[in-house]
Design a protein around this motif. Sequence first.
Motif, mmCIF file in Angstrom:
data_model
loop_
_atom_site.group_PDB
_atom_site.id
_atom_site.type_symbol
_atom_site.label_atom_id
_atom_site.label_comp_id
_atom_site.label_asym_id
_atom_site.label_seq_id
_atom_site.Cartn_x
_atom_site.Cartn_y
_atom_site.Cartn_z
ATOM 1 N N ASN A 90 -11.089 -15.458 77.390
ATOM 2 C CA ASN A 90 -11.499 -16.677 78.105
ATOM 3 C C ASN A 90 -12.804 -17.259 77.562
ATOM 4 O OD1 ASN A 90 -9.290 -16.724 79.874
ATOM 5 N ND2 ASN A 90 -10.293 -15.281 81.267
ATOM 6 N N SER A 91 -13.034 -17.125 76.272
ATOM 7 C CA SER A 91 -14.272 -17.634 75.697
ATOM 8 C C SER A 91 -14.036 -18.967 75.004
ATOM 9 C CB SER A 91 -14.855 -16.631 74.696
ATOM 10 O OG SER A 91 -14.054 -16.548 73.539
ATOM 11 N N ILE A 92 -15.017 -19.857 75.142
ATOM 12 C CA ILE A 92 -14.983 -21.172 74.514
ATOM 13 C C ILE A 92 -16.286 -21.351 73.751
ATOM 14 C CG2 ILE A 92 -14.904 -23.659 74.895
ATOM 15 C CD1 ILE A 92 -13.474 -23.107 77.525
ATOM 16 N N LYS A 93 -16.164 -21.749 72.489
ATOM 17 C CA LYS A 93 -17.368 -22.001 71.693
ATOM 18 C C LYS A 93 -17.266 -23.369 71.034
ATOM 19 C CE LYS A 93 -18.455 -17.170 70.518
ATOM 20 N NZ LYS A 93 -18.636 -16.198 69.406
ATOM 21 N N VAL A 94 -18.360 -24.112 71.078
ATOM 22 C CA VAL A 94 -18.481 -25.359 70.334
ATOM 23 C C VAL A 94 -19.631 -25.182 69.355
ATOM 24 C CG1 VAL A 94 -18.995 -27.816 70.440
ATOM 25 C CG2 VAL A 94 -17.568 -26.773 72.202
ATOM 26 N N ASN A 95 -19.315 -25.322 68.083
ATOM 27 C CA ASN A 95 -20.297 -25.063 67.021
ATOM 28 C C ASN A 95 -20.934 -23.680 67.162
ATOM 29 O OD1 ASN A 95 -19.804 -27.599 65.982
ATOM 30 N ND2 ASN A 95 -21.507 -28.554 67.069
ATOM 31 N N GLY A 96 -20.123 -22.712 67.584
ATOM 32 C CA GLY A 96 -20.576 -21.337 67.678
ATOM 33 C C GLY A 96 -21.302 -20.983 68.960
ATOM 34 N N LEU A 97 -21.568 -21.979 69.814
ATOM 35 C CA LEU A 97 -22.287 -21.725 71.060
ATOM 36 C C LEU A 97 -21.310 -21.615 72.223
ATOM 37 C CD1 LEU A 97 -25.308 -24.204 70.718
ATOM 38 C CD2 LEU A 97 -25.318 -21.723 70.384
ATOM 39 N N ILE A 98 -21.507 -20.610 73.066
ATOM 40 C CA ILE A 98 -20.642 -20.415 74.230
ATOM 41 C C ILE A 98 -20.764 -21.611 75.170
ATOM 42 C CG2 ILE A 98 -20.224 -18.990 76.262
ATOM 43 C CD1 ILE A 98 -21.258 -16.596 74.701
ATOM 44 N N GLN A 99 -19.600 -22.074 75.661
ATOM 45 C CA GLN A 99 -19.577 -23.196 76.597
ATOM 46 C C GLN A 99 -18.831 -22.798 77.870
ATOM 47 O OE1 GLN A 99 -21.124 -26.004 75.966
ATOM 48 N NE2 GLN A 99 -21.575 -25.649 73.806
ATOM 49 N N GLN A 100 -19.156 -23.512 78.933
ATOM 50 C CA GLN A 100 -18.392 -23.365 80.165
ATOM 51 C C GLN A 100 -17.529 -24.606 80.333
ATOM 52 O OE1 GLN A 100 -18.408 -20.581 82.525
ATOM 53 N NE2 GLN A 100 -19.018 -19.900 80.501
ATOM 54 N N SER A 101 -16.227 -24.433 80.366
ATOM 55 C CA SER A 101 -15.303 -25.535 80.575
ATOM 56 C C SER A 101 -13.975 -24.942 81.041
ATOM 57 C CB SER A 101 -15.139 -26.366 79.304
ATOM 58 O OG SER A 101 -14.432 -27.549 79.582
ATOM 59 N N GLU A 102 -12.934 -25.775 81.067
ATOM 60 C CA GLU A 102 -11.669 -25.317 81.626
ATOM 61 C C GLU A 102 -10.531 -25.449 80.607
ATOM 62 O OE1 GLU A 102 -12.016 -26.222 86.327
ATOM 63 O OE2 GLU A 102 -11.955 -27.991 85.032
ATOM 64 N N PHE A 103 -9.594 -24.510 80.670
ATOM 65 C CA PHE A 103 -8.380 -24.596 79.873
ATOM 66 C C PHE A 103 -7.318 -23.714 80.544
ATOM 67 C CE2 PHE A 103 -10.313 -20.785 78.096
ATOM 68 C CZ PHE A 103 -9.233 -19.930 77.903
ATOM 69 N N LEU A 104 -6.081 -23.912 80.166
ATOM 70 C CA LEU A 104 -5.005 -23.029 80.619
ATOM 71 C C LEU A 104 -3.872 -23.071 79.601
ATOM 72 C CD1 LEU A 104 -2.478 -24.887 81.826
ATOM 73 C CD2 LEU A 104 -3.980 -25.100 83.772
ATOM 74 N N ILE A 105 -2.993 -22.096 79.701
ATOM 75 C CA ILE A 105 -1.798 -22.052 78.854
ATOM 76 C C ILE A 105 -0.617 -22.495 79.697
ATOM 77 C CG2 ILE A 105 -0.391 -20.643 77.330
ATOM 78 C CD1 ILE A 105 -3.315 -20.887 76.510
ATOM 79 N N ASP A 106 0.066 -23.532 79.272
ATOM 80 C CA ASP A 106 1.194 -24.092 80.006
ATOM 81 C C ASP A 106 2.403 -24.103 79.070
ATOM 82 O OD1 ASP A 106 2.824 -25.332 81.792
ATOM 83 O OD2 ASP A 106 1.894 -27.305 81.644
ATOM 84 N N ASP A 107 3.354 -23.155 79.309
ATOM 85 C CA ASP A 107 4.531 -23.030 78.438
ATOM 86 C C ASP A 107 4.109 -22.864 76.978
ATOM 87 O OD1 ASP A 107 6.278 -23.229 80.567
ATOM 88 O OD2 ASP A 107 6.381 -25.418 80.439
ATOM 89 N N ASP A 108 3.143 -21.970 76.784
ATOM 90 C CA ASP A 108 2.623 -21.651 75.456
ATOM 91 C C ASP A 108 1.942 -22.841 74.781
ATOM 92 O OD1 ASP A 108 2.135 -19.574 73.642
ATOM 93 O OD2 ASP A 108 3.653 -20.364 72.267
ATOM 94 N N LYS A 109 1.567 -23.824 75.576
ATOM 95 C CA LYS A 109 0.832 -24.977 75.058
ATOM 96 C C LYS A 109 -0.589 -24.894 75.605
ATOM 97 C CE LYS A 109 2.817 -28.992 75.087
ATOM 98 N NZ LYS A 109 3.429 -30.228 75.628
ATOM 99 N N LEU A 110 -1.575 -25.052 74.740
ATOM 100 C CA LEU A 110 -2.972 -24.978 75.158
ATOM 101 C C LEU A 110 -3.399 -26.318 75.757
ATOM 102 C CD1 LEU A 110 -5.674 -23.410 75.265
ATOM 103 C CD2 LEU A 110 -6.176 -24.360 73.001
ATOM 104 N N MET A 111 -3.819 -26.270 77.025
ATOM 105 C CA MET A 111 -4.302 -27.463 77.732
ATOM 106 C C MET A 111 -5.808 -27.304 77.927
ATOM 107 S SD MET A 111 -1.290 -28.857 78.121
ATOM 108 C CE MET A 111 -1.544 -30.197 79.293
ATOM 109 N N ILE A 112 -6.581 -28.288 77.478
ATOM 110 C CA ILE A 112 -8.040 -28.179 77.533
ATOM 111 C C ILE A 112 -8.662 -29.345 78.290
ATOM 112 C CG2 ILE A 112 -8.135 -26.924 75.350
ATOM 113 C CD1 ILE A 112 -9.132 -29.521 74.027
#
Length: 582
Positions: A90-112
């Motif tokens: 459950n890690s998200i990085k933008v330009n190598g920096l950890i971010q807090q945001s939301e995502f989920l997997i929906d039918d093997d599709k990444l939703m961000i």
Amino acid sequence: MKKKILICSLSVVLVASLIIGLVWFLGDNETLTVFLNGMEVKVSATSLEDNSPLISAEEIFDVADVEYSYENGKAYAKGKNTLEIDTDSNSIKVNGLIQQSEFLIDDDKLMISPYLAGEVMNYETISTENEVRFIKPRYVKIKFRDSGKSLSLPYCDDFFLLPSTEYNHSLANLSLGLAASAFSSKESDAYYGDTGNFGRDKDIIAVYKELGFSNIKTFNYDKSLNDTSDTVAYAMAEKNITNNGEKYRLVALSVRGGCYGNEWVSNFNIGNTEIHKGFLLASDEVVKNLYEYIGNKTSNTKLWMTGFSRGGGVAGITAARITDEGKLPSENIYAYTFATPAGTTAKNAKTEKYGHIFNIISENDLIPLIAPEKWGYTRYGTDLTLPSLLNYSNDVALAESQKISSLYKSIITSGDFKLYDIEKSGQKQDIRTFINNLSSALGSRISYTDKYANIIMDYIECSNTKIKDENGNWVYGSMEDILTLKYPDAPSYFQKIKENPLLKNASALLGNAGKNIVAFGVICMVNGESPIHVINEIGIENLVSFASLFSLSGDSNIAKCHYPESYTAQLNSFIDPYLILQ
């Protein structure tokens, strides 16, 4: 309920071949439409329970011609910025920096979150309950007065074509920059006690011009900073914006909330009416001049208002009054205030009527706790609290704190802002305990106004008054010198006060602030009160806390948590504003 995601570009550099017309369905008859250069493109989407939208990473990055891959639970995208997601951890990085945001997997599709997509594509993302827009803005430099350093923030006329009742994170960021620019300029400090045009309004004029505004008018920037009247300095400007061929007049109003000298006195002029007396009197003049500026052509006029600290208090009250008086419809008023003190006891202050007013505050900041909630005070509109790092894992909190620290140090002269350490120290609870104890000792707002207000306002005035030295420079004089100038009979009290054993004890307890306890005693006496009685009623412990906590200058954490630079660092570090809205 219809939901829309709109991608609006001010640039025409994207190739027309990317544009595909398509409308698709989300849930039961809920359409979600994606626009690029005014035409529709296919992007799957969904919504979480809190109404925050998520979009297909693969589809949006394909449309935007961004390199993208997703395999075995790991996603990678490279546009203006680089995005990495590990769904296992459950890690998200933008330009190598950890971010807090939301995502989920929906039918093997990444939703961000659209905000992550916007960051990678270098678009500003605006989300409302009904739509999300990706906007290609232009950037405006906001200069911070103490350091002279600048931060580039996005601006787009489209900000004001969205509902004013929906929080706009990009507009909030820019509003904070505009509010900070309304402070008296650094160069004008040399003319502290002088009356006249000494360039105190230089920074706000420069920002208005860079934003494309004209007909700039400033008020009260020519007043001496020794002035104690219930006024504020503020600046207005206007520009024309267009939406689908329809022209609007956008009026901007920024109220000064820092580097204002003895306007501090008015902050403690609470009064006994529904609205903080000092803020209300200041707002009276703002409303009068604003109405004259707007004139009678209000049908297509939109109003953008902002202010920081005292300026935020006056701006919020002014926005509420304009709404109450019907000068402009609420949907045409965009009000964002920051570090905002509480200034009303109105029972309907938090109703939908004032849903277009957003107050962004930090739980570690002392000023939003004044006037006390215990006395019934609140703010008009919606309060949005900056996220606490204590809600995250230690690793994420440390990473986020470092990101905030880096931005803070990039816009300030010296020092650091370590938010995670401040929160772990318990400052949030300490300042609440202090305000609760002090408000209890003072009794009610009526007893405060009747017995203590003049004493405290005199003390604040003497603390902020400057006099000229032998070289003609404006400097802070001793409390004794200032009191003697204000009250010719004050010297007769000083020796008597200095010999009092209770005051000697109080002076020792107060440490560096103790040298002013004698002045406090004299102020009590010239106001017809016994200093012993007042100190006993307020409590020496509260005076000690008052002296230490109200050090809103210097390098203390109490001071830093009220700086516009710390608010800016926090507000800009969170890519996804749903963290604030939650």
